[in-house]
Design a protein around this motif. Structure first.
Motif, short mmCIF file in Angstrom:
data_model
loop_
_atom_site.label_atom_id
_atom_site.label_comp_id
_atom_site.label_asym_id
_atom_site.label_seq_id
_atom_site.Cartn_x
_atom_site.Cartn_y
_atom_site.Cartn_z
N LEU A 1 0.86 -1.18 0.00
CA LEU A 1 0.00 0.00 0.00
C LEU A 1 0.91 1.24 0.00
O LEU A 1 1.11 1.88 1.02
CB LEU A 1 -0.92 -0.04 1.22
N PRO A 2 1.51 1.58 -1.16
CA PRO A 2 2.56 2.60 -1.19
C PRO A 2 2.10 4.05 -1.10
O PRO A 2 2.90 4.92 -0.75
CB PRO A 2 3.25 2.34 -2.53
N GLU A 3 0.86 4.33 -1.42
CA GLU A 3 0.41 5.72 -1.49
C GLU A 3 -0.05 6.23 -0.14
O GLU A 3 -0.52 5.47 0.70
CB GLU A 3 -0.72 5.83 -2.52
N ASP A 4 0.09 7.53 0.08
CA ASP A 4 -0.42 8.17 1.29
C ASP A 4 -1.90 8.45 1.10
O ASP A 4 -2.37 8.65 -0.02
CB ASP A 4 0.32 9.48 1.57
N GLY A 5 -2.65 8.51 2.21
CA GLY A 5 -4.09 8.78 2.10
C GLY A 5 -4.79 7.62 1.43
O GLY A 5 -4.47 6.46 1.65
N ARG A 6 -5.75 7.92 0.57
CA ARG A 6 -6.43 6.87 -0.19
C ARG A 6 -5.51 6.36 -1.27
O ARG A 6 -4.84 7.13 -1.94
CB ARG A 6 -7.70 7.42 -0.83
N GLY A 7 -5.46 5.05 -1.42
CA GLY A 7 -4.55 4.49 -2.40
C GLY A 7 -5.00 3.14 -2.88
O GLY A 7 -6.10 2.68 -2.57
N ASN A 8 -4.15 2.54 -3.64
CA ASN A 8 -4.41 1.22 -4.21
C ASN A 8 -3.64 0.16 -3.44
O ASN A 8 -2.51 0.40 -3.02
CB ASN A 8 -3.96 1.20 -5.68
N LEU A 9 -4.25 -1.00 -3.31
CA LEU A 9 -3.59 -2.15 -2.71
C LEU A 9 -3.06 -3.01 -3.85
O LEU A 9 -3.81 -3.45 -4.72
CB LEU A 9 -4.58 -2.96 -1.86
N PHE A 10 -1.75 -3.21 -3.87
CA PHE A 10 -1.10 -4.01 -4.90
C PHE A 10 -0.78 -5.37 -4.31
O PHE A 10 -0.21 -5.47 -3.23
CB PHE A 10 0.20 -3.34 -5.36
N VAL A 11 -1.17 -6.44 -5.04
CA VAL A 11 -0.94 -7.81 -4.58
C VAL A 11 -0.09 -8.53 -5.63
O VAL A 11 -0.42 -8.51 -6.81
CB VAL A 11 -2.27 -8.56 -4.37
N TYR A 12 1.01 -9.12 -5.17
CA TYR A 12 1.91 -9.84 -6.07
C TYR A 12 2.17 -11.23 -5.53
O TYR A 12 2.41 -11.41 -4.34
CB TYR A 12 3.25 -9.10 -6.21
N ASP A 13 2.15 -12.21 -6.44
CA ASP A 13 2.55 -13.57 -6.11
C ASP A 13 3.96 -13.80 -6.64
O ASP A 13 4.24 -13.50 -7.80
CB ASP A 13 1.60 -14.60 -6.73
N ILE A 14 4.82 -14.31 -5.79
CA ILE A 14 6.19 -14.60 -6.15
C ILE A 14 6.35 -16.11 -6.05
O ILE A 14 6.26 -16.67 -4.95
CB ILE A 14 7.18 -13.90 -5.20
N LEU A 15 6.53 -16.77 -7.16
CA LEU A 15 6.61 -18.22 -7.18
C LEU A 15 8.05 -18.68 -7.10
O LEU A 15 8.95 -18.08 -7.68
CB LEU A 15 5.95 -18.77 -8.46
N ARG A 16 8.26 -19.78 -6.41
CA ARG A 16 9.59 -20.36 -6.30
C ARG A 16 9.93 -21.09 -7.58
O ARG A 16 9.08 -21.75 -8.19
CB ARG A 16 9.65 -21.36 -5.15
N ARG A 17 11.19 -21.01 -7.95
CA ARG A 17 11.67 -21.77 -9.09
C ARG A 17 11.88 -23.21 -8.68
O ARG A 17 12.32 -23.49 -7.58
CB ARG A 17 12.98 -21.21 -9.60
N SER A 18 11.64 -24.10 -9.58
CA SER A 18 11.88 -25.51 -9.33
C SER A 18 13.39 -25.76 -9.30
O SER A 18 14.11 -25.26 -10.14
CB SER A 18 11.23 -26.36 -10.41
#
Length: 182
Positions: free
Chosen positions: A161-178
């Motif tokens: 949630l990088p923004e101050d005040g009202r902002g956007n929620l960013f969701v990232y999936d980081i997958l493990r390499r085999s």
């Protein structure tokens, strides 16, 4: 949670908030700006970082009060200024933050870099550092403000949630390499 004046080397009041009632109770005061906190419940410890993360603090949780464990320690890392930290396991915390660099030869140009650091609390310094190159459309690094990361299965999921005040929620999936070569 820490409440502080928005300036370096100010003062902070640290509160414990009951998640069911949302009632806040003061547990300590610090003559410094505490901008990030992480709790190590297994050890009954609270860890904090000053404005710019230049000093790292440790407190023992004793009932409803905090007891300082010696003076603040100097943080050897200047890579990012911690904005938010979370206890990972015994004696480690994950911190997210940002740093701004003036670009040489440019008329006021600034490069903002976000990053994550895994901090060893026993020795008071980073174990791993990871630049986070993803930014918002306005150029704010994802790690500028609160974040949360957890392992939902085969990798990690991060909420930012990088923004101050009202902002956007960013969701990232980081997958493990085999590691099996496939």
């Amino acid at each position: 949670m820490a409440v502080a004046e928005y300036r370096p080397e100010s003062r902070s009041i640290i509160y414990r908030v009951d998640p069911e009632t949302m009632q806040a109770r003061e547990v300590g005061r610090v003559n410094d700006h505490i901008g990030a906190l992480a709790c190590d419940r297994s050890e009954g410890m609270l860890h904090g970082a000053s404005w710019g993360s230049r000093r790292l603090y440790r407190w023992k949780i004793r009932g409803e009060r905090l007891a300082a464990l010696g003076p603040a320690r100097r943080n050897p890392s200047f890579y990012i200024d911690y904005q938010d930290c979370h206890g990972v396991d015994r004696q480690r915390m994950l911190c997210g933050g940002v740093s701004s660099y003036r670009l040489a030869g440019s008329a006021g140009g600034v490069f903002r870099l976000g990053g994550l650091e895994l901090v060893d609390l026993a020795r008071g310094g980073p174990v791993h550092q990871l630049p986070v190159e993803v930014s918002t459309s306005e150029g704010l690094p994802l790690t500028q403000n609160p974040f949360w990361i957890e392992p939902p299965g085969a990798g990690l999921r991060g909420w930012f949630l990088p923004e101050d005040g009202r902002g956007n929620l960013f969701v990232y999936d980081i997958l493990r390499r085999s590691t099996s070569g496939s």
